[in-house]
Scaffold this motif. Structure first.
Motif, PDB file in Angstrom:
ATOM      1  N   GLY A 188       0.791  -1.221   0.000  1.00  0.00           N
ATOM      2  CA  GLY A 188       0.000   0.000   0.000  1.00  0.00           C
ATOM      3  C   GLY A 188       0.825   1.272   0.000  1.00  0.00           C
ATOM      4  O   GLY A 188       0.276   2.372  -0.151  1.00  0.00           O
ATOM      5  N   LYS A 189       2.129   1.155   0.163  1.00  0.00           N
ATOM      6  CA  LYS A 189       3.001   2.333   0.131  1.00  0.00           C
ATOM      7  C   LYS A 189       3.340   2.769  -1.294  1.00  0.00           C
ATOM      8  O   LYS A 189       3.931   3.830  -1.491  1.00  0.00           O
ATOM      9  N   LEU A 190       2.999   1.940  -2.302  1.00  0.00           N
ATOM     10  CA  LEU A 190       3.286   2.307  -3.689  1.00  0.00           C
ATOM     11  C   LEU A 190       2.082   3.021  -4.288  1.00  0.00           C
ATOM     12  O   LEU A 190       0.958   2.521  -4.236  1.00  0.00           O
ATOM     13  N   SER A 191       2.315   4.189  -4.867  1.00  0.00           N
ATOM     14  CA  SER A 191       1.252   4.927  -5.551  1.00  0.00           C
ATOM     15  C   SER A 191       1.715   5.255  -6.964  1.00  0.00           C
ATOM     16  O   SER A 191       2.897   5.207  -7.282  1.00  0.00           O
ATOM     17  N   TRP A 192       0.733   5.557  -7.822  1.00  0.00           N
ATOM     18  CA  TRP A 192       1.076   5.930  -9.200  1.00  0.00           C
ATOM     19  C   TRP A 192       0.197   7.082  -9.676  1.00  0.00           C
ATOM     20  O   TRP A 192      -0.847   7.377  -9.102  1.00  0.00           O
ATOM     21  N   SER A 193       0.684   7.734 -10.745  1.00  0.00           N
ATOM     22  CA  SER A 193      -0.056   8.811 -11.413  1.00  0.00           C
ATOM     23  C   SER A 193      -0.167   8.428 -12.878  1.00  0.00           C
ATOM     24  O   SER A 193       0.743   8.693 -13.674  1.00  0.00           O
TER      25      SER A 193
ATOM     26  N   LEU B 197       5.735   6.613 -10.660  1.00  0.00           N
ATOM     27  CA  LEU B 197       5.690   5.730  -9.507  1.00  0.00           C
ATOM     28  C   LEU B 197       6.352   6.388  -8.304  1.00  0.00           C
ATOM     29  O   LEU B 197       7.355   7.095  -8.455  1.00  0.00           O
ATOM     30  N   SER B 198       5.779   6.143  -7.128  1.00  0.00           N
ATOM     31  CA  SER B 198       6.367   6.690  -5.898  1.00  0.00           C
ATOM     32  C   SER B 198       6.147   5.694  -4.769  1.00  0.00           C
ATOM     33  O   SER B 198       5.011   5.303  -4.479  1.00  0.00           O
ATOM     34  N   LEU B 199       7.236   5.281  -4.136  1.00  0.00           N
ATOM     35  CA  LEU B 199       7.183   4.367  -2.997  1.00  0.00           C
ATOM     36  C   LEU B 199       7.544   5.138  -1.741  1.00  0.00           C
ATOM     37  O   LEU B 199       8.632   5.712  -1.642  1.00  0.00           O
ATOM     38  N   ASP B 200       6.631   5.163  -0.775  1.00  0.00           N
ATOM     39  CA  ASP B 200       6.841   5.899   0.471  1.00  0.00           C
ATOM     40  C   ASP B 200       7.684   5.039   1.415  1.00  0.00           C
ATOM     41  O   ASP B 200       7.190   4.108   2.040  1.00  0.00           O
ATOM     42  N   VAL B 201       8.963   5.350   1.530  1.00  0.00           N
ATOM     43  CA  VAL B 201       9.905   4.548   2.311  1.00  0.00           C
ATOM     44  C   VAL B 201      10.080   5.162   3.703  1.00  0.00           C
ATOM     45  O   VAL B 201      10.529   6.300   3.829  1.00  0.00           O
ATOM     46  N   PRO B 202       9.712   4.448   4.764  1.00  0.00           N
ATOM     47  CA  PRO B 202       9.903   4.983   6.113  1.00  0.00           C
ATOM     48  C   PRO B 202      11.387   5.122   6.455  1.00  0.00           C
ATOM     49  O   PRO B 202      12.243   4.409   5.921  1.00  0.00           O
ATOM     50  N   ALA B 203      11.669   6.026   7.369  1.00  0.00           N
ATOM     51  CA  ALA B 203      13.055   6.253   7.797  1.00  0.00           C
ATOM     52  C   ALA B 203      13.525   5.133   8.724  1.00  0.00           C
ATOM     53  O   ALA B 203      12.732   4.388   9.283  1.00  0.00           O
ATOM     54  N   PHE B 204      14.851   5.039   8.857  1.00  0.00           N
ATOM     55  CA  PHE B 204      15.508   4.121   9.793  1.00  0.00           C
ATOM     56  C   PHE B 204      15.112   2.664   9.540  1.00  0.00           C
ATOM     57  O   PHE B 204      14.586   1.981  10.417  1.00  0.00           O
ATOM     58  N   THR B 205      15.339   2.229   8.344  1.00  0.00           N
ATOM     59  CA  THR B 205      15.118   0.831   7.997  1.00  0.00           C
ATOM     60  C   THR B 205      16.412   0.269   7.441  1.00  0.00           C
ATOM     61  O   THR B 205      17.258   0.999   6.932  1.00  0.00           O
ATOM     62  N   PRO B 206      16.618  -1.033   7.547  1.00  0.00           N
ATOM     63  CA  PRO B 206      17.906  -1.622   7.162  1.00  0.00           C
ATOM     64  C   PRO B 206      18.289  -1.288   5.724  1.00  0.00           C
ATOM     65  O   PRO B 206      17.482  -1.458   4.820  1.00  0.00           O
ATOM     66  N   PRO B 207      19.504  -0.795   5.527  1.00  0.00           N
ATOM     67  CA  PRO B 207      19.952  -0.513   4.159  1.00  0.00           C
ATOM     68  C   PRO B 207      19.990  -1.792   3.324  1.00  0.00           C
ATOM     69  O   PRO B 207      20.206  -2.886   3.841  1.00  0.00           O
ATOM     70  N   GLY B 208      19.793  -1.654   2.046  1.00  0.00           N
ATOM     71  CA  GLY B 208      19.853  -2.798   1.144  1.00  0.00           C
ATOM     72  C   GLY B 208      18.962  -2.592  -0.059  1.00  0.00           C
ATOM     73  O   GLY B 208      18.343  -1.544  -0.231  1.00  0.00           O
TER      74      GLY B 208
END
Length: 442
Positions: free
Chosen positions: A368-373, A420-431
């Motif tokens: 649900g964090k992925l949205s599009w236009s 496309l836009s993915l809402d990425v929360p802060a402080f999550t494991p890099p990778g």
């Protein structure tokens, strides 16, 4: 849609996020959608542990709730349902601890009152670690249904299944001992645009002038008088007949087609055509058997119907990276999709998409964090006009990317794009994390 069975094609995009931090979603119940949260209810449940556990069935109590995103929908609206099992009746049947993110729940929500039936719901593969012999954690499942009748509609939690994928693929089905369970949520539906599910099919797509064609219909009003009529483009011809729908709302009748300009056939209730109480047009062609005058030669050609298809400019999208400590929008563009509708006839098409959760090194981000236009353009000369879907969330339930409407004559070539836009929360494991976007053309 017309009588021709649509072709369905699926394409997958692996959306790759280089060095992007994706948030770990905490285990337990998922957040309910915007709307009203349902009341927690208890109901007796019969659960069957996996056979390999050697344990007998479990008769226990489940605590659950059902919530919706709209408590006052109109007829025709789509309602999103969230079924949250707060306290499952079953638990880990072994002494072996189960790791995180190995549980996939599915279930049913029972509808009652003005509208009956059930809603299929499913949850993501997501959970906190489960110690040996410990109860399963809370989990949520979502699904949708279309409102078809006005009035109060109750929603009750129903049967559910917990599937675990660790060493072995195992299921723990739990059923409501005395269904239905108590209602957790009640919505009030009001009259809106009626849902028209009437449909017709023809015994033949063509015939000689003066020949009869069999017209079959379903989902009409039981006992209603139904008019069968020819169409020449958007104009009704003089060729008509009437039939009576049976107790199930079905009928089969014959329409004699004399008008050589006929392009389709419709069926409707009432004195004249009404899109809300009719079906069609179903494509129909009158064979040209006009005699050739002496000293003349008749020249004919055939325009062959093609297919509905789509192609893509690529199968991988690299979204922009985000910082570990900040998160934010990871953006990119969908590879251009080309839709070719060379079928002819009255049917339009719809291109929809849904996406999986994004997974990576020890973390996951909800679909649900992925949205599009979306954007859509028709090639010059195309009979149909392309309509882009609404900007917003894609998610696992899916959303419309683009579509064309039914019409007297449809078709053409179209290009479909989307930001496309993915809402990425802060402080999550890099990778690097990836999700799969599946497009379906119908």
């Amino acid at each position: 849609m017309g009588p021709t069975t649509p072709r369905t094609r699926r394409w997958r995009w692996a959306s790759l996020l280089g060095s992007t931090a994706l948030a770990v979603t905490a285990g337990g119940a998922l957040a309910c959608p915007a709307g009203a949260a349902g009341t927690n209810v208890d109901f007796a449940t019969h659960c069957i542990p996996p056979a390999v556990s050697g344990l007998p069935p479990i008769d226990g109590t489940t605590t659950a709730s059902v919530s919706v995103d709209n408590t006052k929908p109109k007829v025709g609206d789509t309602v999103t349902v969230t079924y949250t099992v707060v306290t499952p009746a079953a638990g880990n049947p072994t002494d072996l601890a189960l790791p995180a993110d190995i549980m996939t729940p599915t279930g049913k929500v029972a509808l009652g009152g003005a509208q009956t039936g059930s809603v299929t719901v499913a949850g993501p593969k997501k959970n906190t670690p489960v110690p040996g012999k410990a109860p399963f954690p809370s989990f949520s499942m979502t699904g949708t249904f279309t409102v078809t009748k006005p009035g109060q509609i109750t929603l009750s939690p129903g049967d559910y299944n917990i599937h675990t994928s660790y060493i072995l693929e195992l299921d723990t089905p739990c059923t409501v001992i005395t269904p239905p369970a108590p209602a957790s949520e009640t919505i009030t539906a009001t009259d809106g645009t009626p849902v028209n599910t009437r449909a017709i099919s023809l015994g033949s797509a063509s015939g000689d002038a003066g020949a009869g064609v069999t017209v079959s219909g379903t989902n009409f009003t039981p006992g209603a008088t139904v008019t069968l009529a020819g169409r020449a483009g958007g104009t009704q011809t003089a060729d008509t007949a009437t039939v009576t729908a049976n107790a199930q709302g079905s009928f089969s009748g014959s329409l004699v087609v004399n008008d050589r300009t006929t392009t389709g056939i419709v069926a409707y209730e009432g004195a004249s055509w009404n899109a809300d109480k009719g079906a069609g047009p179903a494509a129909y062609v009158v064979n040209d058997n006009t005699p050739v005058p002496d000293g003349s030669q008749k020249l004919t050609t055939t325009v062959k119907a093609g297919t509905l298809s789509m192609s893509q400019a690529g199968d991988s999208v690299a979204l922009s990276a985000v910082d570990f400590g900040q998160g934010g929008a990871s953006t990119g563009s969908l590879n251009t999709v080309t839709v070719k509708d060379f079928r002819g006839g009255p049917a339009g098409w719809s291109l929809t998409g849904k996406v999986t959760d994004f997974t990576g090194p020890g973390a996951r981000i909800d679909a649900g964090k992925l949205s599009w236009s979306p954007a859509c353009a028709a090639k010059a000369g195309s009979p149909s006009t392309c309509k882009a879907g609404s900007a917003g969330t894609v998610g696992t339930s899916g959303a419309t990317l683009a579509s064309t409407a039914n019409g007297t004559l449809t078709g053409g070539e179209f290009t479909v794009d989307a930001g496309l836009s993915l809402d990425v929360p802060a402080f999550t494991p890099p990778g690097s994390y990836s999700g799969v976007l599946t497009l379906t053309l119908t």
